[in-house]
Design an enzyme around this catalytic site. Structure first.
Site, short mmCIF file in Angstrom:
data_model
loop_
_atom_site.label_atom_id
_atom_site.label_comp_id
_atom_site.label_asym_id
_atom_site.label_seq_id
_atom_site.Cartn_x
_atom_site.Cartn_y
_atom_site.Cartn_z
N LYS A 28 -51.82 39.42 11.45
CA LYS A 28 -52.47 39.82 12.10
C LYS A 28 -53.27 40.55 10.84
CE LYS A 28 -48.67 41.76 14.07
NZ LYS A 28 -47.64 42.55 14.32
N LYS A 78 -49.59 42.84 -0.33
CA LYS A 78 -50.52 43.81 0.24
C LYS A 78 -51.48 45.03 -0.62
CE LYS A 78 -48.53 44.56 4.69
NZ LYS A 78 -48.00 44.94 5.54
N LYS A 81 -48.42 32.81 6.11
CA LYS A 81 -48.17 32.55 7.64
C LYS A 81 -49.53 33.42 7.63
CE LYS A 81 -46.88 37.40 6.74
NZ LYS A 81 -45.54 38.75 7.08
P1 TYM Z 1 -44.50 42.97 12.33
O1 TYM Z 1 -45.02 43.93 12.97
O2 TYM Z 1 -45.28 42.22 11.07
O3 TYM Z 1 -44.25 41.35 12.78
C1 TYM Z 1 -43.31 41.60 13.43
C2 TYM Z 1 -42.22 40.01 13.67
O4 TYM Z 1 -42.57 38.89 13.81
C3 TYM Z 1 -42.33 38.56 12.53
N1 TYM Z 1 -43.53 37.54 12.08
C4 TYM Z 1 -43.72 36.17 12.43
N2 TYM Z 1 -42.87 34.88 12.26
C5 TYM Z 1 -42.79 33.56 11.90
N3 TYM Z 1 -44.28 33.29 11.63
C6 TYM Z 1 -45.26 34.05 11.34
N4 TYM Z 1 -46.37 33.89 10.56
C7 TYM Z 1 -44.76 35.69 11.24
N5 TYM Z 1 -46.08 36.55 11.82
C8 TYM Z 1 -44.60 37.93 11.97
C9 TYM Z 1 -41.53 39.14 11.64
O5 TYM Z 1 -41.03 38.95 10.92
C10 TYM Z 1 -40.87 40.57 12.58
O6 TYM Z 1 -40.38 39.76 12.70
N6 TYM Z 1 -41.97 45.09 8.93
C11 TYM Z 1 -41.84 44.73 10.31
C12 TYM Z 1 -41.06 45.11 11.41
C13 TYM Z 1 -40.76 46.47 11.38
C14 TYM Z 1 -39.39 46.25 11.71
C15 TYM Z 1 -38.75 47.65 11.58
C16 TYM Z 1 -38.74 45.19 12.04
C17 TYM Z 1 -40.57 47.91 10.87
N7 TYM Z 1 -39.29 48.74 11.91
C18 TYM Z 1 -36.64 47.49 11.46
C19 TYM Z 1 -37.29 45.13 11.91
C20 TYM Z 1 -36.56 45.91 11.85
C21 TYM Z 1 -43.27 44.21 10.42
O7 TYM Z 1 -44.09 44.04 9.78
O8 TYM Z 1 -43.34 42.84 11.84
#
Ligand code: TYM
Length: 334
Positions: free
Chosen positions: A198, A112, A195
């Protein structure tokens, strides 16, 4: 109940198919067996979203999407991170036991921040510490995520251990990731080695849960293909075919090998049409439910307000224990 689950999703954008198949669909199923806490992590999104109107609108949209995907606010706690101050305070405390060397290893920060690291915000660097605070504020034991979050989860365990070593043995349980192999990584429709995300500039690279039938069909039709005969699973030389077969199997809820065998002789273009029809059929009810919910923002807000109260009732006593473990003085008037 088998234990407590915590997971989060950022309101950087509405949800896409990767979020749904990799995480959220699983979140809904886990409600039957676990005590679940699900959080819309707006403090995390602030590392990249600096448009207050977008933050506001995305937060409600993500809430509507989670409800439409089956998160039931009577069974689970659904809330917005910034509504519970314990996350930010615990993150600061954890910052004080986290060595810089651990954060320097985080691949997501490197991706990032890009080449211009000196200009990257401190919040982006400290992002995984806030993620650890989210989980530990509830002493959660399991964290359902996609594979991209594995490294952050390992760090959360290390941070929990560091706090326990410094202040109170066995204080925090070490959280374990729950990752579903089959859907752990849904890739971009424009490049099967990246991957689905967003933050990718092209909207053609992802299926959003708000996309209508026409947009879904167009995106699959324009998805990158290859020039081999038929379809097959081959991560190394056919990443796009592999990704589309994986999406098909996940949506159809069928074993991947079976779907691949059925389509070994299908032409890429015909397969894309079949996949688009399947995606439209599976996503249309979610889409309709999201629209219904979005038409009544007051109802969404009431659900989130109730969730924040229930979340705070769990997190604040944990934070009080943490403050005491750190030796913070709590002055009282005689
Ligand atoms: P975020 O918002 O990027 O994504 C949310 C969830 O979706 C999953 N994900 C995917 N799984 C499969 N293929 C993909 N292309 C894909 N893109 C996203 C992510 O693995 C995630 O489970 N850092 C985290 C948010 C967070 C969090 C937490 C998660 C903040 N605090 C505490 C767990 C526990 C994130 O950026 O998710």
């Amino acid at each position: 109940m088998k234990g407590r689950i915590f997971s989060g999703v950022q309101p950087t954008h509405g949800l896409h198919l990767g979020n749904y198949l990799g995480a959220i669909r699983n979140w809904a199923e886990l409600q039957a067996a676990y005590d679940c806490i699900y959080c819309i992590v707006d403090l995390h999104a602030l590392t990249t979203v600096h448009d207050p109107r977008a933050m506001h609108a995305n937060t409600r949209e993500v809430a509507a999407a989670l409800l439409a995907c089956g998160i039931d606010p009577r069974r689970s706690v659904l809330f917005v991170q910034s509504n519970v101050f314990a996350h930010a305070e615990l993150a600061w405390i954890l910052n004080c036991v986290t060595p810089l060397g651990w954060l320097n290893r985080m691949t997501q920060f490197k991706e990032k921040a890009g080449k211009n690291r000196e200009n990257a915000a401190l919040g982006l660097y400290a992002y995984p510490v806030l993620q650890a605070a989210d989980i530990l504020a509830y002493k959660a034991e399991y964290v359902p995520v996609g594979e991209d979050q594995k490294q952050h989860l390992e760090l959360s365990r290390d941070i929990a251990s560091a706090f326990n070593r410094a202040f109170a043995e066995d204080f925090f349980p070490l959280p374990a990731p729950l990752i579903l192999d089959a859907t752990a990584r849904i890739m971009s429709l424009r490049d099967g080695t990246k991957k689905m995300s967003k933050s990718e500039a092209s909207d053609m690279s992802r299926i959003n849960l708000t996309d209508d039938a026409e947009a879904i069909s167009l995106k699959f039709q324009k998805a990158k293909s290859d020039s081999f005969e038929g379809l097959a699973i081959d991560e190394a030389s056919r990443p796009e075919a592999t990704n589309l077969l994986r999406i098909y199997a996940a949506l159809a809820e069928r074993p991947l090998a079976e779907v691949a065998a059925d389509h070994a002789g299908t032409q890429f273009s015909a397969f894309k049409r079949e996949l688009a029809d399947l995606a439209v059929a599976k996503l249309a009810p979610l889409n309709a439910e999201m629209r219904r919910l979005m038409a009544d923002p007051a109802q969404i807000d009431a659900i989130l307000a109730d969730g924040a109260e229930r979340a705070a009732a769990i997190a604040l006593p944990v934070l009080e224990e943490v403050r005491a473990a750190c030796g913070f003085l709590r002055p009282t008037r005689g």
